[in-house]
Motif scaffolding. Structure first.
Motif, short mmCIF file in Angstrom:
data_model
loop_
_atom_site.label_atom_id
_atom_site.label_comp_id
_atom_site.label_asym_id
_atom_site.label_seq_id
_atom_site.Cartn_x
_atom_site.Cartn_y
_atom_site.Cartn_z
N ALA A 33 0.83 -1.21 0.00
CA ALA A 33 0.00 0.00 0.00
C ALA A 33 0.86 1.26 0.00
O ALA A 33 0.45 2.31 -0.51
N ALA A 34 2.08 1.14 0.57
CA ALA A 34 2.99 2.28 0.62
C ALA A 34 3.78 2.46 -0.67
O ALA A 34 4.59 3.38 -0.78
N GLY A 35 3.57 1.56 -1.66
CA GLY A 35 4.19 1.74 -2.97
C GLY A 35 5.29 0.78 -3.31
O GLY A 35 5.86 0.86 -4.41
N PHE A 36 5.61 -0.17 -2.41
CA PHE A 36 6.63 -1.16 -2.73
C PHE A 36 6.02 -2.26 -3.59
O PHE A 36 4.85 -2.60 -3.44
N ASP A 37 6.83 -2.82 -4.50
CA ASP A 37 6.31 -3.90 -5.32
C ASP A 37 6.31 -5.19 -4.51
O ASP A 37 6.76 -5.25 -3.37
N ALA A 38 5.80 -6.27 -5.12
CA ALA A 38 5.60 -7.52 -4.39
C ALA A 38 6.91 -8.08 -3.85
O ALA A 38 6.98 -8.61 -2.73
N MET A 72 4.88 0.83 11.69
CA MET A 72 5.49 1.11 10.39
C MET A 72 5.17 2.54 10.00
O MET A 72 4.04 3.01 10.19
N SER A 73 6.17 3.22 9.47
CA SER A 73 5.98 4.62 9.11
C SER A 73 6.81 4.95 7.89
O SER A 73 7.79 4.27 7.56
N GLY A 74 6.42 5.99 7.20
CA GLY A 74 7.18 6.51 6.07
C GLY A 74 7.83 7.82 6.45
O GLY A 74 7.20 8.68 7.07
N GLU A 75 9.10 7.96 6.13
CA GLU A 75 9.83 9.20 6.37
C GLU A 75 10.45 9.65 5.05
O GLU A 75 11.62 9.41 4.79
N GLY A 76 9.65 10.24 4.19
CA GLY A 76 10.14 10.64 2.88
C GLY A 76 10.50 9.41 2.07
O GLY A 76 9.64 8.57 1.79
N GLU A 135 16.79 3.14 -2.91
CA GLU A 135 17.74 2.06 -3.16
C GLU A 135 17.01 0.77 -3.48
O GLU A 135 17.43 0.00 -4.34
N MET A 136 15.88 0.52 -2.80
CA MET A 136 15.13 -0.70 -3.12
C MET A 136 14.56 -0.62 -4.52
O MET A 136 14.53 -1.59 -5.25
N ASP A 137 14.10 0.58 -4.90
CA ASP A 137 13.57 0.73 -6.24
C ASP A 137 14.66 0.48 -7.28
O ASP A 137 14.42 -0.13 -8.31
N LEU A 138 15.88 0.96 -7.00
CA LEU A 138 16.97 0.73 -7.95
C LEU A 138 17.33 -0.73 -8.05
O LEU A 138 17.78 -1.20 -9.09
#
Length: 494
Positions: A33-38, A72-76, A135-138
């Protein structure tokens, strides 16, 4: 957690182990839900599972009557998962050494970018796991949809001058990242996209990096050699890439010759590399540079690793096999090895093919130590792990059985087991280890202080299709047949 953090989830969880699957499912769904892929969400799910194990074992001694808080939280660009409890104080260093939690902590280090242990005194303690979203996206699955057939890539002018020289990270870093993107998209290891990390590795003596550069600063190709330590006797051939516009000029061979020549002059004994098998180019370049096959790593590369603009091939839908190459640069020291009897003939052939001289001996009576020492490396981006046997003891088979079960439960696709061939215990214990499902993989010459490693491999319900594996030499094809036959894995339908 900083004031700027955006809270996504906060809950209190029982230390009853039966609650772990529910927590993991929540973490996975929250990450997506936060935008990470599977695939990225699965890494965070595994991290939550291992964190729960550490807290239950260390803070509550395995009891089911306690609770801990998970948020769990998002910080930018950062994603932070926090586990807080009021259980028993524990020593973080001790937790890393204890058998019940050491593997969990090593997995946590591999699955996340940063771990922070915070002692809150009377308020208990908190463990924070940080993942840098960029970095995870890369490191993610890459851009399969933009693969372009080689014939559609316009070639650079044939007379374009190329200077082959060491990489200058400050000057060439962005151009190298563009070259790697042209070849791999964002599916290659993230270090190639960060000039400051390359500079740090070069300054520490852990990376030799050579580029081919045009007068306007375009990086047309790159070859790297990675070391595990500045004084390592061998290095890994990696980060090889040639911009499709500059192919057909033997640029790969020229880059390798320059890079290999540099480390040979420095006294390095040899090089090893894992060449892909979805096309022949990397293998042919290694063979032309003096490389010889010493192993077959079945299902070594994730299926999402893409190779753009190579005869129109994108990433395969399943895991890809790699061929292990060794390139001897300088004479190796005289060593005695103790191969398992069942594989002695093939091991002798591998050494002869690779040009590495060894004396072969029978193990005789072997006195095993009481306890084994085994290092664990988890490569989350490849979804496999390596168990490195430093000392083989009477408990080795049982220890490997436990570790393998934990890794399979963590959904790792492959587990590799490295054993020193200089230790007579290797010849004695391999048959028992093969009964656990491990099979012959190959030889890594001069990888450790004592000399060579024998690698065994275990595939966790992974099917392979030998017909899709491209191997370029007769010996390589013979070795592939030997490895596949002994693996006993499922063979995918063609």
């Amino acid at each position: 957690m900083s004031d700027a953090a955006h809270l996504l989830v906060s809950l209190t969880v029982s230390t009853d182990r039966r609650m772990i699957p529910a927590v993991c499912a929540l973490v996975r769904e929250t990450a997506q839900a936060a935008g990470f892929d599977a695939r990225q969400a699965q890494r965070l799910e595994l991290a939550a599972e291992e964190a729960a194990i550490v807290v239950i074992e260390q803070s509550f001694e395995g009891r089911a009557d306690g609770t801990y808080d998970l948020s769990m939280s998002g910080e930018g660009a950062r994603f932070v998962m926090t586990v807080h409890d009021l259980g028993l104080p524990f020593d973080w260093a001790r937790a890393q050494a204890e058998e019940s939690t050491s593997l969990s902590i090593q997995l946590l280090r591999s699955l996340t970018d940063e771990i922070r242990f915070v002692n809150l005194g009377k308020q208990g303690k908190r463990i924070e796991f940080v993942v840098n979203r960029s970095e995870m996206d890369l490191e993610g699955p890459g851009l399969h949809q933009i693969a372009v057939p080689a014939g559609e890539v316009p070639a650079a002018p044939a007379d374009t001058p190329l200077e082959i020289r060491p990489l200058r990270p400050e000057e060439d870093g962005v151009a190298l990242a563009r070259c790697m993107y042209t070849v791999y998209g964002y599916s290659y290891h993230e270090v190639v996209y960060f000039p400051e990390r390359l500079r740090d590795l070069i300054e520490k003596g852990l990376l030799v990096s050579v580029v081919a550069v045009t007068p306007d600063g375009t990086v047309a190709g790159h070859q790297g050699l990675k070391k595990t330590a500045p004084d390592a006797r061998v290095a890994n051939v990696s980060m090889g890439a040639v911009d499709p516009r500059f192919r057909g000029r033997k640029l790969f061979e020229r880059l390798k010759a320059e890079t290999f020549g540099r480390v040979k002059a420095q006294g390095l004994l040899g090089l090893y590399g894992e060449a892909v098998t979805i096309h022949p180019y990397s293998q042919k370049a290694n063979f032309a540079s003096g490389g010889h096959e010493t192993g077959i790593l079945l299902a070594y590369i994730p299926g999402d690793r893409s190779f753009k603009k190579i005869d129109g091939q994108g990433g395969a839908s399943d895991r890809q096999t790699a061929v292990l190459f060794y390139i001897a640069l300088n004479p190796a020291p005289v060593r005695t090895v103790y191969p398992p009897a069942a594989h002695r003939a093939m091991i002798e052939r591998i050494y002869a093919w690779a040009g590495v001289g060894r004396a072969f001996a029978e193990p005789g009576a072997v006195e095993l130590a009481e306890r084994s020492e085994v290092d664990v490396e988890v490569r989350a981006s490849y979804n496999w792990a390596v168990l490195g046997v430093v000392r083989a003891g009477r408990d080795l088979v049982d220890l490997v059985r436990v570790r393998m079960r934990e890794m399979c439960q963590s959904h790792l696709d492959c587990v590799y087991l490295d054993l020193p061939l200089s230790d007579p215990a290797t010849a004695v214990l391999v048959p028992e280890l093969e009964e656990l499902g491990f099979s012959f993989c190959g030889i890594y010459p001069e990888m450790v202080e004592s000399g060579d490693l024998l690698r065994l491999q275990y595939l966790n319900n992974i099917a392979i299709d030998p017909a899709r594996i491209v191997v370029v030499t007769d010996f390589g094809r013979e070795l592939l047949g030997y490895v596949v036959e002994r693996a006993g894995v499922a063979v995918a339908a063609v």
